[in-house]
Design a protein around this motif. Structure first.
Motif, PDB file in Angstrom:
ATOM      1  N   ILE A  19     -43.028  34.723  39.135  1.00  0.00           N
ATOM      2  CA  ILE A  19     -41.759  34.001  38.457  1.00  0.00           C
ATOM      3  C   ILE A  19     -41.588  33.014  39.381  1.00  0.00           C
ATOM      4  CG2 ILE A  19     -39.431  34.049  38.003  1.00  0.00           C
ATOM      5  CD1 ILE A  19     -39.728  37.254  37.949  1.00  0.00           C
ATOM      6  N   VAL A  20     -41.577  31.715  38.522  1.00  0.00           N
ATOM      7  CA  VAL A  20     -41.452  30.371  39.073  1.00  0.00           C
ATOM      8  C   VAL A  20     -40.516  29.615  38.421  1.00  0.00           C
ATOM      9  CG1 VAL A  20     -42.775  28.391  39.479  1.00  0.00           C
ATOM     10  CG2 VAL A  20     -44.004  30.679  39.697  1.00  0.00           C
ATOM     11  N   PHE A  21     -39.472  29.168  39.133  1.00  0.00           N
ATOM     12  CA  PHE A  21     -38.439  28.202  38.666  1.00  0.00           C
ATOM     13  C   PHE A  21     -38.796  26.831  39.142  1.00  0.00           C
ATOM     14  CE2 PHE A  21     -36.324  32.008  39.118  1.00  0.00           C
ATOM     15  CZ  PHE A  21     -35.506  32.159  37.937  1.00  0.00           C
ATOM     16  N   TRP A  22     -38.839  25.923  37.813  1.00  0.00           N
ATOM     17  CA  TRP A  22     -39.342  24.365  38.005  1.00  0.00           C
ATOM     18  C   TRP A  22     -38.293  23.577  37.806  1.00  0.00           C
ATOM     19  CZ3 TRP A  22     -44.446  23.272  38.860  1.00  0.00           C
ATOM     20  CH2 TRP A  22     -44.918  21.772  38.604  1.00  0.00           C
ATOM     21  N   ASP A  23     -38.290  22.390  38.529  1.00  0.00           N
ATOM     22  CA  ASP A  23     -37.651  21.218  38.227  1.00  0.00           C
ATOM     23  C   ASP A  23     -38.403  20.011  38.814  1.00  0.00           C
ATOM     24  OD1 ASP A  23     -35.487  20.111  37.035  1.00  0.00           O
ATOM     25  OD2 ASP A  23     -34.017  20.213  38.425  1.00  0.00           O
ATOM     26  N   GLU A  24     -37.709  18.737  38.444  1.00  0.00           N
ATOM     27  CA  GLU A  24     -38.236  17.537  38.980  1.00  0.00           C
ATOM     28  C   GLU A  24     -36.777  16.746  39.375  1.00  0.00           C
ATOM     29  OE1 GLU A  24     -38.917  17.910  35.477  1.00  0.00           O
ATOM     30  OE2 GLU A  24     -40.796  18.868  35.986  1.00  0.00           O
ATOM     31  N   PHE A  25     -37.112  16.173  40.352  1.00  0.00           N
ATOM     32  CA  PHE A  25     -35.658  15.270  41.123  1.00  0.00           C
ATOM     33  C   PHE A  25     -36.437  13.902  41.576  1.00  0.00           C
ATOM     34  CE2 PHE A  25     -37.368  17.274  45.040  1.00  0.00           C
ATOM     35  CZ  PHE A  25     -36.774  16.362  46.104  1.00  0.00           C
ATOM     36  N   GLY A  26     -35.622  12.983  41.701  1.00  0.00           N
ATOM     37  CA  GLY A  26     -36.098  11.629  42.293  1.00  0.00           C
ATOM     38  C   GLY A  26     -35.167  11.498  43.501  1.00  0.00           C
ATOM     39  N   PHE A  27     -35.780  10.514  44.178  1.00  0.00           N
ATOM     40  CA  PHE A  27     -35.382  10.065  45.444  1.00  0.00           C
ATOM     41  C   PHE A  27     -35.545   8.537  45.553  1.00  0.00           C
ATOM     42  CE2 PHE A  27     -34.430   9.511  50.135  1.00  0.00           C
ATOM     43  CZ  PHE A  27     -33.455  10.406  50.378  1.00  0.00           C
ATOM     44  N   SER A  28     -34.384   7.729  45.953  1.00  0.00           N
ATOM     45  CA  SER A  28     -34.630   6.169  45.896  1.00  0.00           C
ATOM     46  C   SER A  28     -33.929   5.654  47.365  1.00  0.00           C
ATOM     47  CB  SER A  28     -33.739   5.728  44.875  1.00  0.00           C
ATOM     48  OG  SER A  28     -32.496   5.783  44.990  1.00  0.00           O
ATOM     49  N   PHE A  29     -34.099   4.663  47.464  1.00  0.00           N
ATOM     50  CA  PHE A  29     -33.706   4.032  48.847  1.00  0.00           C
ATOM     51  C   PHE A  29     -32.079   3.406  48.413  1.00  0.00           C
ATOM     52  CE2 PHE A  29     -38.362   2.807  48.957  1.00  0.00           C
ATOM     53  CZ  PHE A  29     -38.420   3.138  50.216  1.00  0.00           C
ATOM     54  N   GLN A  30     -31.584   3.970  47.311  1.00  0.00           N
ATOM     55  CA  GLN A  30     -30.363   3.696  47.030  1.00  0.00           C
ATOM     56  C   GLN A  30     -29.243   5.131  46.954  1.00  0.00           C
ATOM     57  OE1 GLN A  30     -29.717   1.498  43.401  1.00  0.00           O
ATOM     58  NE2 GLN A  30     -30.567  -0.551  44.517  1.00  0.00           N
ATOM     59  N   GLU A  31     -29.742   5.765  47.572  1.00  0.00           N
ATOM     60  CA  GLU A  31     -29.170   7.252  47.863  1.00  0.00           C
ATOM     61  C   GLU A  31     -27.591   7.063  47.952  1.00  0.00           C
ATOM     62  OE1 GLU A  31     -30.384  10.291  46.341  1.00  0.00           O
ATOM     63  OE2 GLU A  31     -31.817   9.185  45.694  1.00  0.00           O
ATOM     64  N   SER A  32     -26.768   7.821  47.519  1.00  0.00           N
ATOM     65  CA  SER A  32     -25.423   7.762  48.084  1.00  0.00           C
ATOM     66  C   SER A  32     -24.937   8.184  49.386  1.00  0.00           C
ATOM     67  CB  SER A  32     -24.458   8.597  47.080  1.00  0.00           C
ATOM     68  OG  SER A  32     -24.689   9.890  47.183  1.00  0.00           O
ATOM     69  N   LEU A  33     -23.958   7.496  50.064  1.00  0.00           N
ATOM     70  CA  LEU A  33     -23.778   7.810  51.545  1.00  0.00           C
ATOM     71  C   LEU A  33     -22.870   8.798  51.617  1.00  0.00           C
ATOM     72  CD1 LEU A  33     -23.228   3.979  52.763  1.00  0.00           C
ATOM     73  CD2 LEU A  33     -25.272   5.353  53.025  1.00  0.00           C
ATOM     74  N   ALA A  34     -22.946   9.496  52.809  1.00  0.00           N
ATOM     75  CA  ALA A  34     -21.868  10.556  53.114  1.00  0.00           C
ATOM     76  C   ALA A  34     -21.112  10.140  54.470  1.00  0.00           C
ATOM     77  CB  ALA A  34     -22.870  11.773  53.509  1.00  0.00           C
ATOM     78  N   ALA A 104     -36.308  19.596  29.494  1.00  0.00           N
ATOM     79  CA  ALA A 104     -36.695  18.001  29.324  1.00  0.00           C
ATOM     80  C   ALA A 104     -37.679  17.434  28.332  1.00  0.00           C
ATOM     81  CB  ALA A 104     -37.004  17.843  31.030  1.00  0.00           C
ATOM     82  N   ARG A 105     -37.574  16.333  28.023  1.00  0.00           N
ATOM     83  CA  ARG A 105     -38.454  15.863  27.266  1.00  0.00           C
ATOM     84  C   ARG A 105     -40.001  15.995  27.690  1.00  0.00           C
ATOM     85  NH1 ARG A 105     -36.572  10.501  26.239  1.00  0.00           N
ATOM     86  NH2 ARG A 105     -35.173  11.323  25.015  1.00  0.00           N
ATOM     87  N   ILE A 106     -40.136  15.687  28.822  1.00  0.00           N
ATOM     88  CA  ILE A 106     -41.589  15.753  29.424  1.00  0.00           C
ATOM     89  C   ILE A 106     -42.325  17.304  29.345  1.00  0.00           C
ATOM     90  CG2 ILE A 106     -41.645  14.003  30.818  1.00  0.00           C
ATOM     91  CD1 ILE A 106     -41.320  15.685  33.271  1.00  0.00           C
ATOM     92  N   HIS A 107     -41.378  18.386  29.408  1.00  0.00           N
ATOM     93  CA  HIS A 107     -41.629  19.888  29.060  1.00  0.00           C
ATOM     94  C   HIS A 107     -42.099  20.004  27.752  1.00  0.00           C
ATOM     95  CE1 HIS A 107     -38.848  20.398  32.845  1.00  0.00           C
ATOM     96  NE2 HIS A 107     -40.188  20.005  33.206  1.00  0.00           N
ATOM     97  N   ARG A 108     -41.819  19.291  26.944  1.00  0.00           N
ATOM     98  CA  ARG A 108     -41.716  19.507  25.328  1.00  0.00           C
ATOM     99  C   ARG A 108     -42.857  18.566  25.016  1.00  0.00           C
ATOM    100  NH1 ARG A 108     -37.211  18.402  22.882  1.00  0.00           N
ATOM    101  NH2 ARG A 108     -36.067  17.728  24.791  1.00  0.00           N
ATOM    102  N   SER A 109     -43.326  17.656  25.701  1.00  0.00           N
ATOM    103  CA  SER A 109     -44.161  16.527  25.077  1.00  0.00           C
ATOM    104  C   SER A 109     -45.621  16.999  24.585  1.00  0.00           C
ATOM    105  CB  SER A 109     -44.617  15.505  26.304  1.00  0.00           C
ATOM    106  OG  SER A 109     -45.515  16.096  27.167  1.00  0.00           O
ATOM    107  N   GLN A 110     -46.186  16.348  23.825  1.00  0.00           N
ATOM    108  CA  GLN A 110     -47.510  16.701  23.246  1.00  0.00           C
ATOM    109  C   GLN A 110     -48.616  16.962  24.356  1.00  0.00           C
ATOM    110  OE1 GLN A 110     -47.664  17.577  20.254  1.00  0.00           O
ATOM    111  NE2 GLN A 110     -49.778  18.343  20.066  1.00  0.00           N
ATOM    112  N   ILE A 111     -48.685  16.304  25.362  1.00  0.00           N
ATOM    113  CA  ILE A 111     -49.564  16.443  26.576  1.00  0.00           C
ATOM    114  C   ILE A 111     -49.225  17.910  27.020  1.00  0.00           C
ATOM    115  CG2 ILE A 111     -50.245  15.544  28.854  1.00  0.00           C
ATOM    116  CD1 ILE A 111     -49.699  12.753  27.582  1.00  0.00           C
TER     117      ILE A 111
END
Length: 194
Positions: A19-34, A104-111
């Motif tokens: 059983i595998v749970f999957w997701d994608e996320f992004g990281f940028s140089f503009q992440e919010s500050l804490a 997500a759209r990429i999970h349902r794409s033709q490719i």
């Protein structure tokens, strides 16, 4: 979704599927500050290296056996990069895979559909729309991103290294990984550590 689908998924997994749970996320140089600390009378200053919005994206797979597989990409994840990440998962996970992801759209794409047709050992289960709280992987990468609050990598290589250290830390904490499954409302007594 949760009760009946989770019971059915666990029954199928009992036959040897991972059983595998999957997701994608992004990281940028503009992440919010804490909030952070500074010397009295000195205001902390964080300098941004670039205004690039999404420097890196990471596709992450969290398994019920307590393993984390990840693949970093420059920019956003598209269908071609998704297929590359799925190949990475298949190389490390022999046998059947029950892949649980969002719509997500990429999970349902033709490719993606063509790839999955060629690899029938990957069975797909979709999470309900707009329900990220049902995916334990959301808590997994959320924990890594939380650990990087106020981090200011100087380039993408350093950013990738920071993300890798965050996932390496989680791999050493099966109790924390288990808490991600529980936070998603899944009845898991322990991870099937192999």
């Amino acid at each position: 979704w949760l009760e009946q689908d989770w019971s059915r998924i666990k029954k199928v997994a009992a036959a040897g599927a991972e059983i595998v749970f999957w997701d994608e996320f992004g990281f940028s140089f503009q992440e919010s500050l804490a909030p952070t600390w500074a010397r009295r009378g000195k205001r902390p200053i964080f300098r941004r290296v670039t205004k690039e919005r999404r420097a890196l994206s990471t596709a992450v797979a969290l398994t019920l056996s307590g393993k984390i597989y990840k693949r970093h990409f420059e920019g956003s994840v598209n269908s071609t990069k998704l297929v590359e990440a799925l190949d990475h998962l298949r190389r490390h996970t022999p046998g059947k895979i029950i892949l649980i992801w969002d719509r997500a759209r990429i999970h349902r794409s033709q490719i993606s559909k063509i790839y999955l047709e060629k690899h029938p050992q990957i069975l797909i289960e979709e999470l309900p729309a707009y329900a990220p709280e049902l995916n334990p992987e959301e808590y997994c990468h959320g924990n890594v991103k939380q650990g990087l609050k106020n981090a200011r990598p100087t380039d993408k290589k350093e950013m990738r290294s920071m993300l890798d250290r965050g996932f390496a830390r989680l791999r050493q904490r099966p109790d924390l990984l288990l808490s991600f499954f529980r936070a998603a409302g899944l009845s898991v007594r322990q991870l099937r550590l192999t």
